[in-house]
Scaffold this motif. Structure first.
Motif, PDB file in Angstrom:
ATOM      1  N   ALA A 189       0.823  -1.209   0.000  1.00 33.18           N
ATOM      2  CA  ALA A 189       0.000   0.000   0.000  1.00 33.18           C
ATOM      3  C   ALA A 189       0.858   1.259   0.000  1.00 33.18           C
ATOM      4  CB  ALA A 189      -0.932  -0.014   1.209  1.00 33.18           C
ATOM      5  N   ILE A 228       2.163   1.801  -3.477  1.00 38.06           N
ATOM      6  CA  ILE A 228       1.109   2.299  -4.370  1.00 38.06           C
ATOM      7  C   ILE A 228       0.856   3.774  -4.122  1.00 38.06           C
ATOM      8  CG2 ILE A 228      -1.347   2.106  -4.902  1.00 38.06           C
ATOM      9  CD1 ILE A 228      -1.143  -0.874  -4.399  1.00 38.06           C
ATOM     10  N   THR A 239      -3.392  -7.236  -3.296  1.00 37.20           N
ATOM     11  CA  THR A 239      -4.292  -6.182  -3.770  1.00 37.20           C
ATOM     12  C   THR A 239      -5.709  -6.676  -4.020  1.00 37.20           C
ATOM     13  OG1 THR A 239      -3.549  -6.619  -6.042  1.00 37.20           O
ATOM     14  CG2 THR A 239      -2.416  -4.885  -4.815  1.00 37.20           C
ATOM     15  N   GLU A 266     -10.432  -0.306  -3.672  1.00 34.07           N
ATOM     16  CA  GLU A 266      -9.684  -1.556  -3.628  1.00 34.07           C
ATOM     17  C   GLU A 266      -8.274  -1.301  -4.140  1.00 34.07           C
ATOM     18  OE1 GLU A 266     -10.396  -6.265  -4.781  1.00 34.07           O
ATOM     19  OE2 GLU A 266     -11.548  -4.693  -5.779  1.00 34.07           O
ATOM     20  N   LEU A 267      -7.304  -1.988  -3.578  1.00 31.60           N
ATOM     21  CA  LEU A 267      -5.913  -1.722  -3.952  1.00 31.60           C
ATOM     22  C   LEU A 267      -5.649  -1.990  -5.424  1.00 31.60           C
ATOM     23  CD1 LEU A 267      -3.912  -3.075  -0.871  1.00 31.60           C
ATOM     24  CD2 LEU A 267      -4.334  -0.698  -1.515  1.00 31.60           C
ATOM     25  N   LYS A 268      -6.352  -2.956  -5.994  1.00 32.15           N
ATOM     26  CA  LYS A 268      -6.127  -3.239  -7.417  1.00 32.15           C
ATOM     27  C   LYS A 268      -6.721  -2.160  -8.316  1.00 32.15           C
ATOM     28  CE  LYS A 268     -10.190  -6.181  -8.205  1.00 32.15           C
ATOM     29  NZ  LYS A 268     -10.623  -7.537  -8.606  1.00 32.15           N
TER      30      LYS A 268
END
Length: 482
Positions: free
Chosen positions: A349, A352, A390, A403-405
């Motif tokens: 995270a 990102i 993710t 969402e992480l993706k």
């Protein structure tokens, strides 16, 4: 002839150890599944326990500061426990105990007011709601039975999807119910609250709700639309619908707008299903001009090793304690993998956020193209691990929970050679549609040409796919007639 021979071959294969398999399973779980797994393991593994120590205190240390004063009832219990029993002491009878402790409701708060549990409404299903209305109607027993059968056959959306021919034999009445009686029972159910219940189609449900329209002229036009032109209403073809009704497109649009305010699923408000809320795994905020990332304390399980049980087992371990030994090993693996799971999520995270900090500050238009390999190389893990981290993991940002993706998208090269992400193009498409003229909306081909003028060469089918991902209707459904 057939000869049999034995051969020995050597080959290398990659196999996951049980410990690694356990770590992979924990890593790819969502927060909800992970919490349920930890809760289940706490119940069956004697070496794991829930940590309840206060923050900043060592386990087993007494809390610092003054102790809270006990109320009178608690102090009486302590005094009674310290007072030795004598032969002259008499125990209170059950009535005194009831008057002292049980006279008040168990759900009452200490100040005598109602507790939140008592004020919580009891959920009522659609079938219970219908039966309660049928029970107050003065119906003959036969008619009441048939109406209850129809009411019980209504699904959770409020529709009757079972034919009446199949419901008639279920009554068990003598003589058997005929179709006229079943039709009367259906009409009785359709007259109940909520309006539209017991319908066998969407058109019939809307027809049953038309009396709720107060304006007589609007109601007459709505009856004509529902009875004869329901397909034009679904297609939002206002021009053709206005010609059929003999009114202007604006008047037809106003009637259709009133029809859309009716409930196509009259039984949904009695549904017992509850909304599933997303609990983010990671929190991010801007502090001193820098974006900080931290784990959400709500998703971190408060679990620890029971050191007393572990030391006693190690001290008195015998040959036949294989099952307890496996529990101890599982507890150690679980604690180690829990730390590894959250450490990996936090590292991914943070990477990102460093790559997509412009998105956090300026929105979807500033999203950069990002691949799994870039994050994997920065964190030092495999791409498959990034994919597992993710998936079903969420991050809370000042602009919303994602969402992480969501932050990964392939690069689309513009005419000047710069790269643009698909998320940025979707944001641009949304801005273009929001700024369009409602009386003359833009088609997907028009949007494609506008993007090309800005140097973004995108296929029309890609624009259509992005528009559908944004849940935006097609051009004809967005058209509004003046």
């Amino acid at each position: 002839m057939i000869f049999t021979e034995l051969r020995t071959t050597q080959r290398q294969t990659q196999a996951l150890s049980p410990r690694l398999q356990h770590a992979v399973r924990l890593l790819q779980m969502s927060s909800l599944d992970f919490s349920a797994m930890v809760h289940d393991m706490l119940g069956r593994n004697p070496f794991l326990e829930q940590a309840e120590a206060a923050d900043g205190l060592e386990e087993g240390d007494p809390p610092a500061g003054p102790q809270p004063e006990m109320d009178g009832r608690a102090q009486d219990v302590v005094d009674a426990a310290d007072t030795p029993l004598s032969s002259e002491a008499t125990m209170p009878d059950d009535r005194e105990i009831w008057n002292a402790e049980g006279g008040a409701s168990a759900g009452r708060a200490e100040d005598g007011e109602f507790s939140a549990l008592e004020l919580t409404p009891v959920p009522c299903s659609l079938h219970q709601h219908l039966r309660s209305q049928l029970n107050v109607l003065k119906l003959p027993e036969r008619d009441h039975v048939l109406a209850c059968i129809v009411a019980e056959s209504v699904d959770e959306d409020g529709y009757l999807r079972t034919p009446l021919e199949e419901l008639a034999p279920l009554s068990g009445l003598e003589p058997p119910a005929d179709m006229d009686e079943m039709q009367i029972a259906l009409k009785r159910v359709q007259a109940l609250d909520p309006l539209g219940v017991g319908a066998r189609s969407v058109a019939e449900s809307l027809w049953l709700q038309l009396p709720a329209i107060s304006c007589e002229q609007t109601r007459q036009l709505a009856e004509c639309i529902v009875r004869d032109h329901i397909e034009l209403l679904a297609a939002r073809d206002m021009q053709t619908l206005a010609e059929r009704l003999g009114v202007t497109p604006a008047e037809a649009e106003a009637v259709c707008l009133r029809l859309r305010r009716l409930d196509p699923r009259p039984g949904w408000r009695f549904s017992s299903s509850q909304a599933a809320y997303i609990v983010p795994d990671v929190l991010t905020s801007k502090v001193g001009g820098q974006w900080r990332v931290q784990l959400n304390p709500a998703v971190i399980p408060k679990v620890r090793m029971n050191q007393i049980y572990a030391e006693l087992f190690q001290r008195h371990r015998r040959q036949g304690d294989g099952e307890m030994a496996s529990h101890l090993q599982e507890a150690r693996w679980t604690l180690r993998n829990i730390d590894q799971r959250f450490a990996t999520i936090l590292d991914v995270a943070a990477a990102i956020v460093r790559r997509q900090r412009h998105f956090l500050e300026f929105g979807a238009m500033a999203m950069k193209p990002l691949g799994l390999k870039e994050i994997a190389d920065e964190v030092g893990i495999h791409e498959s691990t990034v994919s597992r981290v993710t998936n079903n993991k969420f991050i809370a940002t000042p602009s919303g929970v994602y969402e992480l993706k969501y932050f990964f998208s392939r690069a689309i090269v513009s005419s000047n050679g710069s790269a643009c992400s698909g998320t940025a193009i979707r944001g641009l498409i949304k801005d273009i549609i929001d700024a369009e003229n409602p009386a003359s909306p833009l088609s997907d081909a028009d949007i494609t040409r506008l993007l090309a003028r800005q140097g973004l060469v995108v296929a029309r089918r890609t624009v259509t796919k992005y528009r559908q991902m944004l849940k935006i209707d097609a051009v004809e459904r967005r058209r509004q007639h003046a």
